[in-house]
Design a protein around this motif. Structure first.
Motif, PDB file in Angstrom:
ATOM      1  N   SER A 113       0.852  -1.194   0.000  1.00 14.93           N
ATOM      2  CA  SER A 113       0.000   0.000   0.000  1.00 14.93           C
ATOM      3  C   SER A 113       0.883   1.237   0.000  1.00 14.93           C
ATOM      4  N   GLY A 114       0.252   2.374  -0.222  1.00 15.87           N
ATOM      5  CA  GLY A 114       0.974   3.640  -0.172  1.00 15.87           C
ATOM      6  C   GLY A 114       1.473   3.932   1.232  1.00 15.87           C
ATOM      7  N   THR A 115       0.655   3.603   2.216  1.00 15.26           N
ATOM      8  CA  THR A 115       1.063   3.829   3.613  1.00 15.26           C
ATOM      9  C   THR A 115       2.341   3.066   3.924  1.00 15.26           C
ATOM     10  N   TYR A 141      -0.903  14.249   2.667  1.00 15.82           N
ATOM     11  CA  TYR A 141      -1.297  12.988   3.295  1.00 15.82           C
ATOM     12  C   TYR A 141      -0.360  11.911   2.786  1.00 15.82           C
ATOM     13  N   HIS A 142       0.198  11.166   3.723  1.00 13.85           N
ATOM     14  CA  HIS A 142       1.118  10.104   3.312  1.00 13.85           C
ATOM     15  C   HIS A 142       0.670   8.740   3.831  1.00 13.85           C
ATOM     16  N   GLY A 143      -0.638   8.618   4.124  1.00 14.36           N
ATOM     17  CA  GLY A 143      -1.139   7.355   4.639  1.00 14.36           C
ATOM     18  C   GLY A 143      -1.405   7.457   6.127  1.00 14.36           C
ATOM     19  N   GLU A 203       4.427  15.551  -1.113  1.00 12.58           N
ATOM     20  CA  GLU A 203       3.720  15.257  -2.365  1.00 12.58           C
ATOM     21  C   GLU A 203       4.116  16.386  -3.316  1.00 12.58           C
ATOM     22  N   ASN A 208      -4.083  15.780  -1.740  1.00  6.89           N
ATOM     23  CA  ASN A 208      -4.886  15.437  -0.571  1.00  6.89           C
ATOM     24  C   ASN A 208      -5.372  16.635   0.244  1.00  6.89           C
ATOM     25  N   ASP A 236       6.738  11.742  -2.362  1.00  5.85           N
ATOM     26  CA  ASP A 236       5.633  10.802  -2.280  1.00  5.85           C
ATOM     27  C   ASP A 236       4.810  10.952  -3.557  1.00  5.85           C
ATOM     28  N   VAL A 238       2.755   8.619  -4.656  1.00  7.26           N
ATOM     29  CA  VAL A 238       1.707   7.589  -4.603  1.00  7.26           C
ATOM     30  C   VAL A 238       0.529   7.979  -5.507  1.00  7.26           C
TER      31      VAL A 238
HETATM   32  C1  LIG Z   1       0.147  10.873  -1.640  1.00 15.04           C
HETATM   33  C2  LIG Z   1      -0.342   9.673  -0.879  1.00 15.04           C
HETATM   34  N1  LIG Z   1       0.519   8.992  -0.118  1.00 15.04           N
HETATM   35  C3  LIG Z   1       0.138   7.900   0.554  1.00 15.04           C
HETATM   36  C4  LIG Z   1      -1.162   7.452   0.506  1.00 15.04           C
HETATM   37  C5  LIG Z   1      -1.569   6.211   1.249  1.00 15.04           C
HETATM   38  O1  LIG Z   1      -1.796   5.183   0.347  1.00 15.04           O
HETATM   39  P1  LIG Z   1      -2.689   3.922   0.739  1.00 15.04           P
HETATM   40  O2  LIG Z   1      -4.093   4.418   0.888  1.00 15.04           O
HETATM   41  O3  LIG Z   1      -2.506   2.970  -0.413  1.00 15.04           O
HETATM   42  O4  LIG Z   1      -2.148   3.389   2.004  1.00 15.04           O
HETATM   43  C6  LIG Z   1      -2.099   8.128  -0.270  1.00 15.04           C
HETATM   44  C7  LIG Z   1      -3.484   7.683  -0.343  1.00 15.04           C
HETATM   45  O5  LIG Z   1      -4.357   8.313  -0.868  1.00 15.04           O
HETATM   46  C8  LIG Z   1      -1.673   9.272  -0.996  1.00 15.04           C
HETATM   47  O6  LIG Z   1      -2.506   9.959  -1.769  1.00 15.04           O
END
Ligand SMILES: Cc1ncc(COP(=O)(O)O)c(C=O)c1O
Length: 424
Positions: A113-115, A141-143, A203, A208, A236, A238
Motif C-alpha cells: 500500500s501507499g502507507t 497525506y502520506h497514509g 507530495e 490530498n 511521495d 503515490v
Molecule cells: C500521496 C499519498 N501517499 C500515501 C497514501 C496512502 O496510500 P494507501 O491508501 O494505499 O495506504 C495516499 C493515499 O491516498 C496518498 O494519496
C-alpha cells in the motif's frame, strides 16, 4: 439487495459500513452508492444507476475500469501463481521495468500500500542518516502511519480533525510540520535543526488538500537544503506518479529526490506500493543492510502482473498522456467558463489529469490554509447535484478528480453540461 440495504447491513459488521472512512460519504449525509461493476469510464451501482466515474478508485484506474490487458494479465497469472512468499520472475519484470523506465530509481522494494511505502521510506531515511526528525507539510497525506497523522490532508482534513486518536505523543515528537510552498518557513526549520533532519517527505503535486502543485522554486529549495544538511529528500508520488506524467511529478519539475514512493497506478488497481531510489540508500535495507522491513504478501504475483500490464501500456503509449492533458484542459477551461457565467467562486487547480474545483472566493489555493478557506457547504451541494446527474466525483472538497484514458470529449461535455445546471 439495493445500495441502502447493503450499506445499512454493512454498518453492523464494519465500522461505518466501510473499510476506509471517506467511502462512507459521512459529510455528504447520504448513503453511498454501492458499486457492482466498472467498465471503462463508467461504474454501475446496485440500484441500476450508471455514473461517469471521475474517482477511478481514488487514482489507480488510469486505464479505466477493467482494462482488458490488465484483466488478461490477472487471469493468466492466477491460473498458476497466487502467492508463494518466494522470489518470482514477475517481481523481477516489474522491478526492472520501473528501474529502467524511471529516472533516479536504481532499486525498488515492493510493498502492499501507499502507507507501507511512505512509512518504510521514512524508516530507511532514518536508518541511513542515523537521525530521527522528519519534515512533512501541512495538508499532505502520506497514509495512516502514526507519525504522519498531524495536519494531514485527505479524510483527516475532510472530517476537520487535527489528527487521530490513538497516536502517542512519542510517535509524533519527531515529525516537524512545514508550510507547503513556503520557502522562508522551510529555511527557518533547517536553520534551527538542519543537522537533526533525517528526511523531508512531500507530495510534489499535492492531491490530498485538493490538487495543489508545488512551486518549482520550492522543490528546488528543498533539494538544496537536503543536500546542504545531509537529509534525504522523499517524493511521495503515490498519487501523482504515473499520473501527471509517466515519470511522475519529478520529471515535470526536474528536481531529483533521493527516494520516491509509489502505489495506486503501479498496482493496476490491486493492493500495491513501492519505494525506491538511490542504490546506496536502498542497500541499507534488510537483508543487505540493517533497516528491517518485510511483507508476507509483498511482490505478490497477481499484483505484479497487473502492475506490469498497466505500466507497460502507459509507457508504450505516450500519446495517452497527451489525451489526458487535452481532456484535463477541456474540463478546466469549461468549468471556469461556466463558473464565470454563473458567478460561482471557483478556482481550478490542475496538473494533467489530476484536478480540483475549489469553491474559493480568493481565487487561489497554494497551501493548506488556502484550501481550508473553501466553501465546503457549496461543495456539498455541487457534489450531490453531480452525483444525481450521473457524474461520480470524490465526496470531499479536499480530493482530486481523475480523468482516465477511456474518457472522451463527450464524457467531459457531460460533466460540463451537468455543471451548467448546478443551482447554488
Ligand atoms: C500521496 C499519498 N501517499 C500515501 C497514501 C496512502 O496510500 P494507501 O491508501 O494505499 O495506504 C495516499 C493515499 O491516498 C496518498 O494519496
Amino acid at each position: 439487495m439495493n445500495s441502502h440495504e447493503i450499506f445499512e447491513e454493512s454498518k453492523q459488521y464494519m465500522p461505518g459500513g466501510v473499510n476506509s472512512p471517506v467511502r462512507a460519504f459521512k459529510d455528504m449525509e447520504i448513503t453511498p452508492p454501492v458499486i457492482k461493476k466498472g467498465e471503462g469510464a463508467y461504474i454501475f451501482d446496485e440500484d441500476g444507476n450508471q455514473y461517469i466515474d471521475f474517482v477511478g478508485a481514488w487514482g489507480p484506474m488510469i486505464l479505466g475500469h477493467c482494462d482488458k490487458d490488465v484483466v488478461k494479465a490477472i487471469k493468466e497469472t492466477a491460473e498458476n501463481a497466487i502467492a508463494f512468499g518466494a522470489p518470482t520472475e514477475l517481481e523481477l519484470k516489474l522491478a526492472k521495468h520501473m528501474c529502467t523506465t524511471l529516472d533516479n530509481f536504481d532499486m525498488v522494494r515492493m510493498v502492499n500500500s501507499g502507507t507501507e511505502a511512505t512509512m518504510s521510506a521514512v524508516k530507511l531515511a532514518r536508518g541511513y542518516t542515523g537521525r530521527d526528525k522528519i519534515i512533512k507539510f501541512a495538508g499532505c497525506y502520506h497514509g495512516h502511519f502514526d507519525g504522519f497523522l498531524i495536519s494531514a490532508g485527505s479524510g483527516v482534513m475532510t472530517e476537520g480533525i487535527p489528527g487521530s486518536a490513538g497516536v502517542p505523543e512519542a510517535s509524533i515528537k519527531n515529525t516537524v510540520i512545514g508550510n507547503y510552498n513556503d520557502i522562508e518557513n522551510i529555511e527557518m526549520i533547517f536553520e534551527k535543526m538542519g543537522n537533526e533532519i533525517a528526511g523531508v517527505i512531500i507530495e510534489p503535486v499535492a492531491g490530498n488538500m485538493g490538487v495543489v502543485p508545488a512551486k518549482k522554486e520550492f522543490l528546488q529549495k528543498l533539494r538544496e537544503l537536503c543536500d546542504e544538511n545531509g537529509s534525504i529528500l522523499i517524493f511521495d508520488e503515490v498519487m501523482c506518479g504515473f499520473r501527471v506524467a509517466y515519470k511522475g511529478a519529478q520529471s515535470l519539475y526536474e528536481v531529483t529526490p533521493d527516494l520516491t514512493t509509489f502505489a495506486k497506478i503501479m498496482g493496476g488497481g490491486l493492493p500495491c506500493g513501492a519505494y525506491g531510489g538511490k542504490r546506496e540508500i536502498m542497500e541499507k535495507l534488510s537483508p543487505m543492510g540493517p533497516v528491517y522491513q518485510a511483507g508476507t504478501m509483498s511482490g505478490n504475483p497477481i499484483v505484479m502482473a497487473a502492475g506490469l500490464a498497466t505500466l507497460t501500456k502507459l509507457y508504450e503509449n505516450p500519446d495517452l498522456y497527451v489525451k489526458l492533458e487535452t481532456l484535463g484542459e477541456k474540463l478546466e477551461k469549461g468549468a471556469l467558463k461556466i463558473a464565470k457565467e454563473k458567478n460561482l467562486p471557483l478556482c481550478v487547480n490542475r496538473c494533467g489529469a489530476m484536478i480540483t474545483l475549489f469553491f474559493n472566493e480568493e481565487g487561489k489555493v497554494e497551501n493548506y490554509e488556502d484550501a481550508k478557506k473553501c466553501d465546503t457547504d457549496m461543495f456539498k451541494k455541487f457534489f450531490l447535484h453531480m452525483l444525481n446527474s450521473g457524474i461520480n466525483i470524490a465526496p470531499s472538497q479536499f480530493e482530486a478528480l481523475f480523468i482516465n484514458t477511456t474518457h472522451t470529449e463527450e464524457h467531459i461535455d457531460s460533466f460540463l453540461q451537468a455543471m451548467k445546471k448546478f443551482q447554488v
